[in-house]
Design a protein around this motif. Sequence first.
Motif, mmCIF file in Angstrom:
data_model
loop_
_atom_site.group_PDB
_atom_site.id
_atom_site.type_symbol
_atom_site.label_atom_id
_atom_site.label_comp_id
_atom_site.label_asym_id
_atom_site.label_seq_id
_atom_site.Cartn_x
_atom_site.Cartn_y
_atom_site.Cartn_z
ATOM 1 N N HIS A 1 118.009 -68.390 -4.743
ATOM 2 C CA HIS A 1 118.953 -67.543 -4.428
ATOM 3 C C HIS A 1 118.935 -66.916 -3.240
ATOM 4 C CE1 HIS A 1 116.333 -65.430 -6.768
ATOM 5 N NE2 HIS A 1 117.010 -64.177 -6.222
ATOM 6 N N LEU A 2 119.762 -66.667 -2.015
ATOM 7 C CA LEU A 2 119.790 -65.471 -1.170
ATOM 8 C C LEU A 2 120.235 -63.948 -1.570
ATOM 9 C CD1 LEU A 2 120.915 -68.216 1.678
ATOM 10 C CD2 LEU A 2 118.287 -67.026 1.088
ATOM 11 N N HIS A 3 119.919 -63.129 -1.253
ATOM 12 C CA HIS A 3 120.456 -61.822 -1.472
ATOM 13 C C HIS A 3 120.763 -61.419 0.441
ATOM 14 C CE1 HIS A 3 119.436 -60.722 -5.452
ATOM 15 N NE2 HIS A 3 118.578 -61.249 -5.061
ATOM 16 N N LEU A 4 121.843 -61.454 0.416
ATOM 17 C CA LEU A 4 122.714 -60.847 2.315
ATOM 18 C C LEU A 4 123.395 -59.219 1.564
ATOM 19 C CD1 LEU A 4 123.902 -63.702 2.945
ATOM 20 C CD2 LEU A 4 122.011 -63.025 3.718
ATOM 21 N N ASN A 5 122.616 -58.237 2.217
ATOM 22 C CA ASN A 5 123.581 -56.949 2.718
ATOM 23 C C ASN A 5 124.900 -57.087 3.695
ATOM 24 O OD1 ASN A 5 121.646 -55.807 1.242
ATOM 25 N ND2 ASN A 5 120.583 -55.247 2.950
ATOM 26 N N THR A 6 126.161 -56.949 3.152
ATOM 27 C CA THR A 6 127.470 -56.514 3.920
ATOM 28 C C THR A 6 127.766 -55.589 3.936
ATOM 29 O OG1 THR A 6 129.080 -58.402 4.492
ATOM 30 C CG2 THR A 6 127.912 -57.963 2.196
ATOM 31 N N PRO B 1 123.941 -54.231 6.724
ATOM 32 C CA PRO B 1 122.774 -54.932 7.080
ATOM 33 C C PRO B 1 122.209 -53.900 7.695
ATOM 34 C CG PRO B 1 124.770 -56.172 7.087
ATOM 35 C CD PRO B 1 125.105 -54.608 7.130
ATOM 36 N N THR B 2 120.898 -54.017 8.086
ATOM 37 C CA THR B 2 119.660 -52.921 8.706
ATOM 38 C C THR B 2 119.874 -53.669 10.083
ATOM 39 O OG1 THR B 2 117.541 -54.665 7.896
ATOM 40 C CG2 THR B 2 118.205 -52.553 6.637
#
Length: 162
Positions: free
Chosen positions: A36-41, A81-82
């Motif tokens: 899995h990938l985690h994305l801040n959005t 996102p940073t």
Amino acid sequence: MSSSRRQFLAAAATLAAGRAFAELASPNAVGIAMGHLHLNTADLEAQKRFWILLGATPAKLGPAEVMKIQNVLILFRKAQPTGPTEGSIVNHVGFKIPDLQAYRAKLSGAGFKLLTAEEQSLKSHKSNVMGPEGINVELVEDKSLTVPIANHHVHFYHSPVD
């Protein structure tokens, strides 16, 4: 972390384990698998549109909305996102696709910036596209692929240690 949050995460992991694990890659010879990938959005809808355009399938993991791609789940967290992936430790994520030119046309037509020139893409059978919120995605052509998109790699960059 609150007790109710821990319980939720444990329940979600338990519910998802049976369904999701069967679709993820098996560990390699040394026991490593990425699932899995985690994305801040800040813009969940833009992310969903992008990943669906690439061939991902929307799914639920408990109450969370995720995207399913062969051998990987993409999980979203509502957060700013940073920064873009390019220039960060995770420079880009890579996926296999069956027809590079068709994907380039579809992504360009939807307004996404292609980062690899067409002549270079034809020569190398890969192309990078800038997705929402600065996520750099590399697409690698594999004409034998029988699904719209499959997990391929995560490209890490790091600073040399003195």
